[in-house]
Enzyme design. Structure first.
Site, short mmCIF file in Angstrom:
data_model
loop_
_atom_site.label_atom_id
_atom_site.label_comp_id
_atom_site.label_asym_id
_atom_site.label_seq_id
_atom_site.Cartn_x
_atom_site.Cartn_y
_atom_site.Cartn_z
N GLU A 127 44.51 -12.63 11.44
CA GLU A 127 43.55 -13.75 11.40
C GLU A 127 42.56 -13.64 10.23
O GLU A 127 42.19 -14.72 9.70
CB GLU A 127 42.77 -13.83 12.72
CG GLU A 127 43.60 -14.25 13.91
CD GLU A 127 44.44 -13.11 14.46
OE1 GLU A 127 45.41 -13.38 15.17
OE2 GLU A 127 44.13 -11.94 14.15
N ASP B 262 50.64 -8.17 12.22
CA ASP B 262 49.71 -8.36 13.33
C ASP B 262 48.27 -8.31 12.83
O ASP B 262 47.98 -7.79 11.75
CB ASP B 262 49.93 -7.26 14.38
CG ASP B 262 49.40 -7.64 15.75
OD1 ASP B 262 49.03 -8.82 15.93
OD2 ASP B 262 49.34 -6.78 16.63
N ASP C 78 48.44 -12.53 22.43
CA ASP C 78 48.39 -11.61 23.56
C ASP C 78 48.13 -12.35 24.87
O ASP C 78 47.07 -12.22 25.50
CB ASP C 78 47.31 -10.56 23.33
CG ASP C 78 47.58 -9.74 22.08
OD1 ASP C 78 48.74 -9.72 21.63
OD2 ASP C 78 46.65 -9.11 21.55
#
Length: 804
Positions: free
Chosen positions: A412, A409, A477
């Site tokens: 990026e 997670d 999300d």
């Protein structure tokens, strides 16, 4: 990720744009032709300010690189795995132009003015507008578009299926709580695909923009901070050919472990071992199949803030984690844990990470630290070999304890200040490939230390070609709202076109304390027909069906059980993806590219699941009717639940019901279905139903079933699998259905039992025979269904003859 984090400082990238140095090479308008040569399969065009290097990979894929005068070709590609083929093309000169000719793509270089254009089998595709140059402080290249082209691509976005007219930032960034639209997400892929059956892949991961004719002047424009001036043109006779080329160029997705196609228990998050055990027990008590449990960040710390980077079990909360995971394994349930690339200065591993030099640095070579939501932190430098080894050793130790899958997670990365420096470049130079390289280090670790195992790698961010590492992307999300559901089909369809076939969503929605049972059920019903079935949400409202009210739980159970019944079909579609790149979710434009009844370029609300299902999710509250486009004029589609026929090539309004979404099967399809099991660990594939959808309009058809042990890496290549071929032929009032098993050289021999069910048989057959002998059968007049129990299929083929 679980919470609403402050946005990254958007000024960092903007500042880089402003300070980007002007290139030494001249502007495109000043470029003139000097000469050419053809050596080693590469056509080299010398211009006044540099060189063009043009080389074929295949007849359908050609690469063009511009090298400014005084420079050498840039670093190797992070995306491309295919090797050029020097023999694929030949060069000829005539009439003021040079042509590199293959049996597919022809590259034409006009001398005056200097211009490069591409055609495919004599049909014009696309042409450069002047070549590389500088615009607005960025290096850029432009292409001329034709007026009727629809454009797709640019990675993971929710911006409409036809993305022409939009300009997208190429800078991977999460979009917390997004709904119906999101212009930026975790997968900014520098690729544009055209309805004219070609794709352009801009082979440069640096931050920039992909402009799909936002100025409405017929221009496709790629702009970036710097880096490689390389692109590949991929063409095909149809969409299958284009996707095949994209995934040959950037790599095929290997088959995930079979348990990845089961049901996941997941939330933000399970706080303790006792809580986690109780959830798994409740799935079993409620007779809802389950294959995996996913642990969010509480597995390594009791609090959200201050503990990220521990990367080890919090023994207060999970005192017997290894025993817990072993107990789950005995029930067929795998354990997946979250990991993040941030190591907080308050974490237990900070000193170790800092002293071993595994973190991104500042300009003085010290660990670069910064504040973000979770605390003061450093960032693992996944571009540094020693850091990759350090990170992999952590994964390997956790795996030894029983962890079966990895959730990466914030990759990026979630926050990535421009001042950070990595082993191979600045933050903005490597930002878009951070998640890509993170997935690579895990895949490489498995290939080296566990070569017989398939990894499960769930990631929120990636790049072109990330699929070849087995990466499974998800859309991030998403809000728990109808708008969040409405965007998911488009996101997955677009990503599948770009090679990332396992894009999926947090079923039920993630963000917000919303309790909407209708939304939840409709999202899970859609989830049956998306690549990964994983309800996940903030814990304010339960994501797991076992904690919903009885009616909702019952409908969710039905959806999950259907998911398990479809395991042989889904696994076979996944096998096809691993061989050809065809995604599991496919736009109707693949089936019907030139339809004039409805603009298929804009459709995402109806899509194909594998080769033979047509699915139309219900995405509006209280929706009683749904418009469904049935593709391909002359075809026929049967309602999966009622067998009602629908003609292809039309847009039809159908009624909806609460317990399912509109789902159809094409005439001529073979659909293998399984008995529902508690976990895929119980699945054998030895006793299946085989549904054939008969219609007089289909005179011959083919299908297949792929099977292996569900765990061995590269099982097909190693000869450890079985492929069962199905075929049908209709002539002179006789329907012939054939089955033949093709067993790999190293596959375990196994007989397979098929219960054949032939749909749309309008009258009782006069005879059903196998090898000239009568077979017992039943025929249901009301359902128009013929049922035949076949002898076990082993090495010898079976052919059933039905006299209609």
């Amino acid at each position: 990720m679980p919470l609403n984090f402050p946005a990254r400082n958007a000024g960092v990238l903007a500042a880089c744009f402003v300070t980007f140095a002007s290139p030494a090479w001249a502007q495109a308008a000043e470029r003139t032709f000097v000469g050419y040569k053809h050596t080693g399969g590469t056509l080299e065009i010398t211009a006044s300010d540099g060189r063009y290097l043009i080389q074929p990979y295949t007849p359908d894929i050609v690469e063009t690189t511009f090298v400014p005068r005084g420079e050498q070709p840039g670093p190797t590609s992070h995306a491309v795995v295919l090797a050029p083929d020097a023999a694929a093309g030949s060069v000829k000169e005539a009439g003021g132009r040079i042509e590199l000719v293959t049996s597919g793509i022809t590259v034409t270089v006009d001398k005056n003015p200097l211009r490069i254009s591409y055609s495919y089998k004599g049909k014009p595709l696309v042409a450069e507008k002047g070549g590389y140059g500088q615009a607005n402080g960025l290096q850029s290249i432009e292409f001329a578009l034709q007026p009727d082209e629809a454009l797709y691509g640019a990675g993971s976005r929710a911006a409409g299926m036809n993305r022409r007219g939009k300009r997208f930032r190429l800078y991977n960034k999460a979009s917390y709580g997004f709904g119906k639209s999101a212009d930026i997400m975790g997968y900014g892929i520098p690729m544009a695909l055209s309805s004219h059956k070609y794709a352009i892949h801009f082979d440069n991961p640096q931050a920039g923009w992909l402009d799909l004719d936002s100025r409405q002047d017929g221009t496709l424009r790629f702009e970036t901070l710097g880096g490689r001036k390389t692109y590949q043109v991929i063409a095909g006779d149809d969409w299958a050919g284009v996707v095949d080329g994209v995934t040959r160029l950037t790599g095929r997705q290997p088959l995930p472990p079979r348990w990845a196609f089961g049901n996941f228990a997941s939330r933000f998050g399970y706080h303790t071992e006792a809580e986690t055990r109780a959830v798994v027990d409740k799935f079993r008590a409620d007779d809802i199949p389950l294959d995996a449990v996913v642990l969010d960040l509480y597995w390594f710390g009791k609090t959200v803030k201050g503990t990220m980077g521990n990367l080890d079990w919090d023994r207060d909360s999970f005192p017997h984690a290894e025993r817990m995971m072993a107990d789950f394994r005995e029930q067929g349930v795998k354990t997946v844990v979250i990991t993040e690339p941030f190591v907080l200065t308050t974490s237990r591993r900070w000193q170790e990470a800092a002293s071993r030099g595994v973190l991104a640095t500042d300009k003085e070579g010290k660990p670069f630290t910064f504040d973000f939501y979770f605390g003061n932190t450093g960032l693992v430098d996944v571009f540094k070999p020693s850091a990759r080894s350090w990170f992999w050793d952590i994964y390997k130790n956790l795996k030894a304890g029983g962890v079966a899958g990895w959730w990466g997670d914030l990759g990026e990365p979630e926050m990535h200040p421009g001042e950070a420096r990595h082993a191979t470049g600045t933050a903005d130079q490597v930002h878009n490939i951070y998640g890509h390289e993170w997935a690579r280090l895990i895949a490489d670790g498995y290939a080296r230390d566990f070569p017989q195992e398939r990894p499960f790698i769930l990631m929120r961010s990636g790049y072109s070609g990330s699929q070849r590492f087995g990466m499974i992307p998800w859309s991030g999300d998403v809000s728990r709202g109808w708008g969040g559901l409405q965007s998911q089909m488009e996101i997955s369809l677009q990503m599948g076109m770009q090679g990332q076939a396992y894009m999926h969503s947090d079923l039920g929605g993630f963000a917000g304390p919303v309790l909407d049972d209708e939304l939840y059920v409709r999202w899970l019903q859609y989830g049956v027909f998306q690549p990964v079935f994983r309800p996940h949400a903030q814990e304010d409202v339960a994501a797991e069906p076992v904690f919903r009210e009885p009616k909702t739980k019952a409908l969710a159970r039905d959806a999950i059980r259907l998911r398990y019944a479809m395991l042989p079909y889904n696994y076979t579609a996944a096998f096809e993806n691993s061989r050809t790149g065809m995604p599991l979710m496919r736009p109707v434009v693949f089936e019907d590219p030139d339809n004039d009844v409805v603009p298929t370029a804009t459709i995402s609300s109806t899509y194909l699941w594998g080769p033979d299902f047509l699915v139309a999710p219900v995405v509006e509250p209280g929706q009683l009717r749904k418009e469904v486009y049935f593709p391909k004029k002359g075809s026929l589609w049967f309602d999966f639940y009622t067998d009602q026929p629908h003609r292809g090539g039309i847009l039809e309004t159908v009624s909806t019901v609460p317990d399912r979404i509109p789902t159809y099967v094409r005439a001529g399809a073979f659909i293998p279905l399984a008995k529902v099991v508690h976990s895929t660990s119980e699945y054998t594939g030895r006793a299946l139903e085989l549904h054939y959808y008969h219609d007089a309009s289909v005179t011959d058809a083919k299908g297949q079933l792929y099977d292996d042990d569900g765990a061995t890496a590269h099982a097909f290549e190693a000869g450890k699998s079985t492929l069962v071929r199905f075929d049908s032929r209709l002539a002179d009032g006789r329907l012939q259905i054939g089955l033949q098993a093709q067993r790999g050289a190293n596959a375990t021999p196994a007989a397979r039992q098929f219960a054949l069910k032939v749909h749309n048989v309008g009258a009782r057959p006069r005879a059903v025979q196998l090898g000239g002998k009568a077979l017992p059968f039943t025929w249901n007049a009301g359902r128009r269904l013929l049922e035949v129990t076949l002898p076990a299929l082993a090495d010898a083929p079976l052919q059933v003859n039905v006299t209609l």
